[in-house]
Scaffold this active site. Structure first.
Site, PDB file in Angstrom:
ATOM      1  CG  ASN A  91      -1.552   1.336   1.484  1.00 39.91           C
ATOM      2  OD1 ASN A  91      -2.455   1.761   0.770  1.00 39.91           O
ATOM      3  ND2 ASN A  91      -1.081   2.035   2.518  1.00 39.91           N
ATOM      4  CE1 TYR A 170       0.460   7.637  -7.087  1.00 38.01           C
ATOM      5  CE2 TYR A 170      -1.216   7.771  -8.811  1.00 38.01           C
ATOM      6  CZ  TYR A 170      -0.808   7.353  -7.551  1.00 38.01           C
ATOM      7  OH  TYR A 170      -1.674   6.636  -6.769  1.00 38.01           O
ATOM      8  CB  VAL A 203      -8.673   6.993  -1.362  1.00 35.51           C
ATOM      9  CG1 VAL A 203      -9.071   6.660   0.072  1.00 35.51           C
ATOM     10  CG2 VAL A 203      -8.801   5.764  -2.250  1.00 35.51           C
ATOM     11  NE  ARG A 204     -13.930  12.385   1.519  1.00 36.26           N
ATOM     12  CZ  ARG A 204     -15.140  11.878   1.775  1.00 36.26           C
ATOM     13  NH1 ARG A 204     -15.469  11.541   3.004  1.00 36.26           N
ATOM     14  NH2 ARG A 204     -16.004  11.702   0.798  1.00 36.26           N
ATOM     15  CB  THR A 205      -5.689   9.294   1.955  1.00 44.36           C
ATOM     16  OG1 THR A 205      -5.016   9.404   0.687  1.00 44.36           O
ATOM     17  CG2 THR A 205      -6.642   8.113   1.918  1.00 44.36           C
TER      18      THR A 205
END
Length: 251
Positions: A91, A170, A203-205
């Protein structure tokens, strides 16, 4: 896709926050013993405390995926303390292009080196270090947390919402991670180990900075479900695949 029983021990890299922590929590709720791999020992301890408070049996190992000595030591500690490893969730990842300074030159070689070192070579190093444990497991699973931003099909499809996104380092790193998934799945075809890439969505990170946290539509807890699905595949599940919550993703 159904899930396996008696799932064992899981290592989640970058498991002290965000998607990694949500994934660790869900794996623990499914009965796994969870090992948090993290660079920051204070954050790792805080994550373990949070998980244990929620009823998850968790521990932590110091793990810097950019450091071969660290990955080797983490694998040895897992072998010594648990005697097994059944699931690896790769991850840990970075998106330095999210900052204005780094984005100034989209072909900055240093930017590519930093991104690939963590997103690709980090996954390679950790997987290599723990692979002997996974091969000995009767249900070894490797889950590479990727992105549709690494899908060449999506990047070339004007109808795809990912078509307009341009973060070359990325995107290239996630395409390379997908290539690793395919190659490793083929290499391990004669074993019970399954290797898959998953896209958890936007994703909300903290990955990508505070603007991402504000704009991303998917809570980490929801995004973790597809990671857990790949981690708990039974023997009839796929290997060498790429999927998100909706199903297969084109390479």
């Amino acid at each position: 896709m159904t899930t396996m029983t008696n799932p064992g021990v899981a290592l989640v890299t970058g498991g002290n926050r965000g998607l990694g922590l949500a994934t660790a929590r869900r794996l623990g709720q499914e009965g796994l013993t969870v090992v948090i791999g993290a660079r920051d020992p204070d954050r790792a301890r805080a994550a373990v405390t949070q998980l244990r408070t929620a009823g998850v049996w968790a521990s932590a190992v110091p793990l810097d995926v950019d450091d071969a000595t660290s990955t080797t030591a983490a694998a040895e500690r897992i072998r010594r303390e648990h005697g097994r490893l059944d699931v690896l969730v790769n991850n840990a990842g970075i998106l330095p292009e999210a900052t204005a300074t780094d984005a100034a030159d989209p072909l900055d070689p240093d930017l590519f080196l930093r991104t690939f070192r963590t997103n690709v070579l980090g996954a390679v190093g950790v997987t290599q270090a723990v692979l002997p444990l996974l091969v000995r497991s009767d249900r070894g699973r490797v889950v590479n947390v990727s992105s549709r931003m690494g899908s060449l099909s999506d990047q070339l499809d004007p109808a795809s919402p990912y078509h307009s996104l341009v973060v070359p380092a990325y995107q290239a790193s996630k395409a390379a991670l997908n290539g690793l998934t395919v190659a490793l799945a083929k290499r391990l075809a004669g074993t019970r180990v399954k290797v898959n890439s998953v896209c958890p969505g936007w994703v909300r990170t903290d990955l990508g900075g505070p603007e991402n946290r504000a704009a991303a539509p998917t809570p980490a807890e929801e995004a973790a479900e597809v990671v857990v699905r790949a981690a708990l595949l039974d023997d009839t599940g796929p290997s060498g695949s790429f999927f998100d919550a909706a199903g297969p993703v084109p390479w």
